[in-house]
Write an enzyme that holds these catalytic residues in place. Structure first.
Site, PDB file in Angstrom:
ATOM      1  CD  GLN A  96       4.868   5.244 -18.060  1.00  0.00           C
ATOM      2  OE1 GLN A  96       4.779   6.090 -17.263  1.00  0.00           O
ATOM      3  NE2 GLN A  96       5.512   5.079 -19.035  1.00  0.00           N
ATOM      4  CD  GLU A 131      -1.131   6.514  11.723  1.00  0.00           C
ATOM      5  OE1 GLU A 131      -0.442   6.578  12.671  1.00  0.00           O
ATOM      6  OE2 GLU A 131      -2.316   7.122  11.570  1.00  0.00           O
ATOM      7  CB  ILE A 166      -2.870  16.847  14.849  1.00  0.00           C
ATOM      8  CG1 ILE A 166      -1.562  16.954  15.642  1.00  0.00           C
ATOM      9  CG2 ILE A 166      -3.904  15.665  15.655  1.00  0.00           C
ATOM     10  CD1 ILE A 166      -0.732  15.644  15.858  1.00  0.00           C
ATOM     11  N   GLY A 200      -0.323  10.254 -21.442  1.00  0.00           N
ATOM     12  CA  GLY A 200      -0.482  11.617 -21.378  1.00  0.00           C
ATOM     13  C   GLY A 200      -1.625  12.082 -20.639  1.00  0.00           C
ATOM     14  CG  PHE A 236      -3.064   9.508  18.348  1.00  0.00           C
ATOM     15  CD1 PHE A 236      -3.451   8.285  19.279  1.00  0.00           C
ATOM     16  CD2 PHE A 236      -1.642   9.105  17.839  1.00  0.00           C
ATOM     17  CE1 PHE A 236      -2.717   7.584  19.635  1.00  0.00           C
ATOM     18  CE2 PHE A 236      -0.731   8.235  18.611  1.00  0.00           C
ATOM     19  CZ  PHE A 236      -1.332   7.336  19.383  1.00  0.00           C
ATOM     20  CD  GLN A 296       2.717 -10.244 -25.740  1.00  0.00           C
ATOM     21  OE1 GLN A 296       3.976  -9.863 -25.925  1.00  0.00           O
ATOM     22  NE2 GLN A 296       2.285 -11.358 -26.003  1.00  0.00           N
ATOM     23  CG  ASP A 332       1.623  -2.617  16.753  1.00  0.00           C
ATOM     24  OD1 ASP A 332       2.417  -2.152  15.972  1.00  0.00           O
ATOM     25  OD2 ASP A 332       1.685  -3.333  17.660  1.00  0.00           O
ATOM     26  NE  ARG A 368      -5.322   6.835 -25.668  1.00  0.00           N
ATOM     27  CZ  ARG A 368      -4.815   7.088 -26.886  1.00  0.00           C
ATOM     28  NH1 ARG A 368      -5.401   6.238 -27.936  1.00  0.00           N
ATOM     29  NH2 ARG A 368      -3.867   7.797 -26.988  1.00  0.00           N
ATOM     30  NE  ARG A 419       3.700   2.124  12.653  1.00  0.00           N
ATOM     31  CZ  ARG A 419       4.645   2.190  13.650  1.00  0.00           C
ATOM     32  NH1 ARG A 419       4.975   1.223  14.152  1.00  0.00           N
ATOM     33  NH2 ARG A 419       5.345   3.269  14.045  1.00  0.00           N
TER      34      ARG A 419
END
Length: 385
Positions: free
Chosen positions: A337, A364, A155, A341, A119, A280, A241, A269, A244
């Site tokens: 996160q 888009e 493209i 590491g 496109f 938590q 549209d 882990r 997207r």
């Protein structure tokens, strides 16, 4: 496709993603391409013609079904979606909305059979600003065709595309608004069409982007989409549209993949003698990610239902793509996160998820351009109250 058949197809597709595509990701990354055998399988499954009407060899999916397929495929590496998404999300949408009966008869069966489309809207000096478009199409003095000159940039699928939908200026001035842009169906083997080397990218290995150069490219009169000049921008926007929605669905599917990976890692882990999933603040990141993915899935269900009802969805499609792509960015950031590491090392998937997801907020329509479109539509609606 009827609901029962579609549900069976999705079940089959989910198994295919987990049993075939996920194990092939390392090969895609190593070779920077989708393996030919998988490409053939995807074509045989009808993925290149999902939204092409059944009478023309496609699956005839509606927008809701199409978005579900994209979300399912997008659980795997982005290259698998990218290779067919332009076909079904943008090229086919433009043919559906603006193509003549002859153009549909010629191109729909070819697309459904697996020919790859690209496109061509963005240029080195213009993207969302269509008034700055430099690619020009002038009438061929020797016939009823056109001669195209210009360069298109970024493209997707250009290096292996069989056909391109190329936007070109057919009038010098941009008045009335955007009436200077027309759309042309251009086979990529047409003399004068050349494709640059695939750009090196931050992520999304196996998905290729390149410049397309048009140097005195002669196309026949029936290459003009819809047979009428000045309609290209409208067709492009309608196609965007659909594109997207595809990017929003892909963002949602990939965010789910990243979250599943983080959930598995958090349970495996160990720290301080127990799985980090017990902490938590890790749970908070997992919960926030799940909640945002759920919100994007709800938006996808709403906007696709609106499209299938025939509503004007410019604002809704923009909102879904903006939210889902930004959401995916937040999720993959949390996933890195959670990995700690290890999330910064290429050895682990989290690093790849982070790089792959970044482009969703750009192509888009960037988030900022979409916000402007949403606001303009809101203000226009308010003025007409």
């Amino acid at each position: 496709m009827d609901s029962e058949t579609f549900d069976q197809f999705i079940d089959q597709l989910e198994r295919y993603v987990r049993e075939r595509l996920l194990p092939a990701e390392k090969e895609v990354i190593a070779n920077d391409r989708v393996p030919e055998d998988i490409l053939s399988e995807m074509k045989d499954m009808g993925l290149f013609g999902l939204t092409v009407p059944e009478d023309y060899g496609g699956a005839g999916l509606n927008t809701r079904q199409y978005a579900q397929v994209v979300r399912t495929i997008a659980y795997a590496a982005p290259a698998f979606r990218s290779i067919f998404s332009i076909n079904v999300g943008m090229f086919n949408s433009a043919i559906k909305n603006g193509g003549t009966d002859e153009q549909k008869a010629e191109w729909w069966p070819r697309i459904a059979a697996g020919e790859v489309a690209c496109f061509g809207l963005t240029e080195p000096g213009s993207g969302s600003d269509s008034a700055a478009m430099q690619t020009f199409a002038k009438p061929d003095p020797d016939g009823n065709g056109w001669i195209l000159n210009g360069t298109k940039r970024y493209i997707t699928n250009a290096p292996h595309a069989d056909v391109g939908l190329i936007m070109a200026r057919t009038e010098k001035d941009a008045l009335p608004k955007n009436a200077h842009v027309s759309a042309f169906i251009v086979p990529m083997d047409t003399p004068g069409v050349s494709v640059g080397s695939a750009d090196e990218k931050m992520g999304q290995a196996g998905s290729h982007v390149a410049d397309v150069m048009l140097d005195d490219v002669h196309v026949p009169g029936d290459a003009l989409l819809g047979g009428e000049t000045g309609q290209g921008f409208r067709f492009a926007m309608q196609s965007l549209d659909n594109g997207r929605i595809s990017v929003g669905a892909a963002s949602t599917g990939y965010a789910r993949r990243a979250l599943d990976s983080a959930l598995k890692y958090a349970n495996e882990r160990q720290a301080f003698g127990e799985p980090i999933a017990n902490f938590q603040l890790i749970q908070q990141m997992l919960a926030e990610s799940w909640t945002e993915i759920y919100a994007a899935e709800a938006m996808m269900a709403d906007v696709t239902a609106r499209v299938d009802r025939g509503e004007d969805t410019i604002k809704h499609a923009a909102a879904f793509k903006a939210f889902a792509s930004e959401m995916c960015g937040r999720v993959v950031d949390r996933v890195v996160q959670i990995y700690g590491g290890a999330g910064y090392l290429a050895e682990y998937d989290a690093e790849r998820f982070f790089r792959d997801a970044r482009i969703y907020r750009i192509y888009e329509g960037t988030t900022q351009i979409l916000q402007l479109q949403i606001a303009k539509r809101m203000l226009r609606e308010y003025a007409n109250m």
